[in-house]
Design an enzyme around this catalytic site. Structure first.
Site, mmCIF file in Angstrom:
data_model
loop_
_atom_site.group_PDB
_atom_site.id
_atom_site.type_symbol
_atom_site.label_atom_id
_atom_site.label_comp_id
_atom_site.label_asym_id
_atom_site.label_seq_id
_atom_site.Cartn_x
_atom_site.Cartn_y
_atom_site.Cartn_z
ATOM 1 N N ILE A 1 -5.983 3.738 0.977
ATOM 2 C CA ILE A 1 -4.649 4.271 0.730
ATOM 3 C C ILE A 1 -3.756 4.022 1.946
ATOM 4 O O ILE A 1 -4.131 4.344 3.079
ATOM 5 C CB ILE A 1 -4.712 5.783 0.427
ATOM 6 C CG1 ILE A 1 -5.604 6.040 -0.791
ATOM 7 C CG2 ILE A 1 -3.316 6.355 0.196
ATOM 8 C CD1 ILE A 1 -5.963 7.508 -0.980
ATOM 9 N N CYS A 2 -2.583 3.427 1.726
ATOM 10 C CA CYS A 2 -1.584 3.160 2.756
ATOM 11 C C CYS A 2 -2.234 2.388 3.910
ATOM 12 O O CYS A 2 -2.822 1.351 3.693
ATOM 13 C CB CYS A 2 -0.929 4.468 3.203
ATOM 14 S SG CYS A 2 0.670 4.231 4.027
ATOM 15 N N GLU A 3 -2.128 2.879 5.140
ATOM 16 C CA GLU A 3 -2.746 2.174 6.267
ATOM 17 C C GLU A 3 -4.243 1.975 6.047
ATOM 18 O O GLU A 3 -4.795 0.921 6.375
ATOM 19 C CB GLU A 3 -2.507 2.947 7.570
ATOM 20 C CG GLU A 3 -3.092 2.265 8.789
ATOM 21 C CD GLU A 3 -3.079 3.158 10.034
ATOM 22 O OE1 GLU A 3 -3.121 2.611 11.151
ATOM 23 O OE2 GLU A 3 -3.038 4.402 9.873
ATOM 24 N N GLY B 1 -5.636 1.453 3.315
ATOM 25 C CA GLY B 1 -5.779 0.329 2.396
ATOM 26 C C GLY B 1 -5.704 -1.005 3.104
ATOM 27 O O GLY B 1 -6.443 -1.945 2.780
ATOM 28 N N ALA C 1 -3.959 1.713 -2.933
ATOM 29 C CA ALA C 1 -2.765 2.433 -3.377
ATOM 30 C C ALA C 1 -1.733 2.428 -2.258
ATOM 31 O O ALA C 1 -2.071 2.610 -1.092
ATOM 32 C CB ALA C 1 -3.105 3.874 -3.769
#
Length: 375
Positions: A156-158, A160, A180
């Site tokens: 997720i985000c960083e 990810g 995501a």
């Protein structure tokens, strides 16, 4: 141009309307104030789904959530990795808005990585360390736990972006990669950003390497408070009005107020980010866009995104002002079309996890993808 003459009737109507709105606002403010006074800190709990720490390296831990349903036969364990600009508690904000609970109720074996609380002792930790030491060790632990078979990663985000790098460097560890709100191309398509989108990308692009390094060197690490101010500045009007107009609109509704406070509790709990890694995140990724250029390497090995060999699910938010769509969708250029799936969620950066609609669209889509590609 002449101004229409104000008749007594028009004036009275406008006055009465304004006074009515003012009275309603006052009543709603009182209701909200009374509700806030009635709520205690113990009422505002987040991340309550039971879990147990099963692995640790330095400050980084992996926790396994306790099952809530019969195991999904043949599904590998899932490891969820958030970034360090927020907490992984977002995925389990409250019982009826919990990605974790949705996965558990589908019989999936869920683990979560917690980066811990970096201190000045961690200021020299690099992104390479985060990928090739901490994240790799956590994934390899889970592979061993899975009888030596590859696992499913959800970044997720960083988190990810880091997961994507490891999937390119060590594809044999991954049965599948779900992402995501994950930046891949850190420039995106600035010519076509909608109003309010991509401020972070443009701001960092206009800073020099020295300015970014100096900003972080002052503190050693990048303080969580600084990250919070940075993200709040991206939506200034909302940040200035949410504690007055926003609360007033809740009209004293207890459930809505608790939802608001849980979100604020998550926002306020931002860990510091290791200084060396923060510099790389802003310079190597945002300013120089090294990842999609093929110029970012880990321990001398270039990160080639086309080496990702597992099925990939890419979830992005259509109204994401932090990670523009054009920054995340380019991942599809590196993955075989037969192995690539994406979901565009009609919401914002955080709404992917906490909105009611996300429980069906995002969590449901992720569960379907796991059943189709991972079992």
């Amino acid at each position: 141009m002449t101004t229409p003459k104000q008749t007594p009737d028009n004036f009275s109507q406008a006055y009465n309307t304004a006074m009515g709105q003012l009275m309603d606002a006052g009543v709603n403010t009182l209701k909200s104030s009374e509700m806030l006074n009635a709520i205690s800190d113990t009422d505002v709990q987040i991340a309550t789904t039971p879990s147990d720490v099963v692995f640790q390296i330095d400050k980084v831990t992996v926790s396994r959530y306790r099952p809530l349903a019969k195991p999904l036969k043949g599904a590998p364990p899932v490891l969820i990795a958030y970034g360090l600009f927020g907490r992984q508690t977002m995925i389990d904000l409250q019982q009826d808005r919990s990605l974790v609970r949705n996965l558990l109720e589908a019989g999936i074996d869920v683990h979560v990585l917690d980066w811990g609380n970096p201190t000045r002792a961690d200021q020299f930790t690099t992104i390479e360390d985060m990928i090739d030491i901490y994240l790799r060790d956590c994934v390899e632990y889970l592979v061993d736990y899975n009888d030596g078979k590859p696992i499913t990663m959800f970044g997720i985000c960083e988190g990810g972006t880091l997961s994507t790098c490891l999937a390119a460097l060590a594809p044999d560890l991954f049965k599948g990669l779900a992402l995501a709100i994950t930046p891949i191309d850190f420039k995106g398509d600035p010519e076509n950003f909608w109003r309010g989108e991509g401020f972070l990308n443009q701001w960092l692009s206009n800073m020099s390497k020295e300015e970014i390094d100096n900003m972080i060197d002052v503190h050693g690490n990048m303080p969580g408070e600084m990250s919070g101010v940075m993200f709040s500045a991206l939506t200034p009007m909302n940040s200035m009005t949410k504690y007055n107009l926003g609360l007033q609109r809740l009209q004293g509704d207890r459930d809505a107020t608790l939802n608001f406070l849980r979100m604020e509790k998550w926002i306020a709990d931002r860990p510091d980010h290791p200084g060396a890694a923060a510099k790389q995140w802003f310079n190597d990724f945002y300013r120089e866009n090294k990842l999609v250029k093929g110029e970012f390497s880990v321990d001398g090995q270039a990160v080639n995104l086309s080496h990702i060999d597992c099925p990939v699910m890419n979830i992005y938010a259509l109204q994401d002002h932090i990670v523009p769509i054009s920054c995340t969708k380019p991942l599809s250029n590196y993955i075989s079309p037969k192995k690539y799936t994406e979901i565009g969620f009609p919401g914002g950066h955080v709404g992917v996890f906490v909105s009611r609609k996300a429980q069906g669209v995002v969590a449901g889509g992720l569960i379907d993808w796991i059943k189709k590609t991972q079992v």
